[in-house]
Scaffold this motif. Structure first.
Motif, PDB file in Angstrom:
ATOM      1  N   GLU A 179      -1.224   0.117   5.652  1.00 19.57           N
ATOM      2  CA  GLU A 179      -0.879  -1.125   6.347  1.00 19.57           C
ATOM      3  C   GLU A 179      -1.132  -1.001   7.846  1.00 19.57           C
ATOM      4  O   GLU A 179      -1.644  -1.930   8.485  1.00 19.57           O
ATOM      5  N   ASP A 221      -4.588  -1.591   8.560  1.00 18.87           N
ATOM      6  CA  ASP A 221      -5.099  -2.834   7.967  1.00 18.87           C
ATOM      7  C   ASP A 221      -6.088  -2.539   6.843  1.00 18.87           C
ATOM      8  O   ASP A 221      -7.132  -3.182   6.728  1.00 18.87           O
ATOM      9  N   VAL A 227      -4.999  -2.273   3.498  1.00 13.15           N
ATOM     10  CA  VAL A 227      -4.509  -2.780   2.221  1.00 13.15           C
ATOM     11  C   VAL A 227      -5.536  -3.760   1.663  1.00 13.15           C
ATOM     12  O   VAL A 227      -5.994  -4.662   2.353  1.00 13.15           O
TER      13      VAL A 227
END
Length: 205
Positions: free
Chosen positions: A126, A129, A131
């Protein structure tokens, strides 16, 4: 005849994410330690194994590192301060490797992160970024067994519903590459700056 891979297993630290050792080296030197000392202590097997098999959290693991360093840096408080500074730098994601991952997926092949990490690893994805960039995550702390064990690789292959003979591991550590091959996968040893031409050809890219 070796079968062409149809699924990719890719290591995170050392392949997708890299670190500039000079950043934490400066911190260590301020505390009177040789560069690389904190990482060496953190990776001592008896300390690391519980963390990467999900028996302790990342915070608990780092606390054991601080305890091991306390005498060398002037006490527990100073060791805790060292660790608070040391963990700030998150490393960087290689745009070239991420592009390779995207190309493999665009060609219709599933991609699985294959990492020895702590239970908080999905938080790292996460943070960067990432995911949604992978079809599966084979985290040793979730599986309960670590690379290069055969059981780990079989579990990782199962996550992308692909037999080991059709999976390729890309990893930066010889021991992991050998373990993957022993489990029936094909495997490629990555080095920083690699253009990944061999695995690209293997996937027909």
């Amino acid at each position: 005849m070796t079968q062409a891979p149809t699924a990719l297993l890719i290591d995170f630290d050392g392949v997708l994410r890299t670190f500039d050792p000079s950043i934490n080296a400066k911190i260590e030197q301020r505390y009177g330690l040789e560069p690389g000392t904190v990482l060496d202590v953190a990776l001592e097997w008896d300390r690391l194994q519980p963390a990467i098999t999900g028996r302790i959290t990342r915070s608990e693991w780092l606390a054991t590192v601080a305890a091991a360093l306390a005498e060398r840096v002037g006490g527990p408080q100073r060791a805790a301060e060292l660790m608070e500074e040391w963990v700030v730098y998150p490393g960087v994601v290689s745009p070239e490797v991420l592009q390779f991952v995207r190309e493999v997926r665009a060609a219709g092949h599933p991609v699985c992160i294959a990492t020895n990490s702590t239970v908080e690893f999905r938080d790292v994805l996460e943070t960067f970024d990432l995911v949604g960039e992978f079809d599966a995550v084979a985290n040793s702390a979730e599986i309960g067994v670590h690379k290069p064990a055969k059981e780990y690789f079989l579990a990782a292959c199962a996550l992308v519903d692909t037999p080991p003979a059709r999976c390729m591991l890309v990893d930066d550590t010889d021991r992991m590459v050998r373990g993957a091959r022993a489990a029936g996968l094909s495997a490629y040893r990555y080095t920083p700056g690699d253009d990944l031409s061999y695995p690209r050809r293997a996937f027909g890219l």
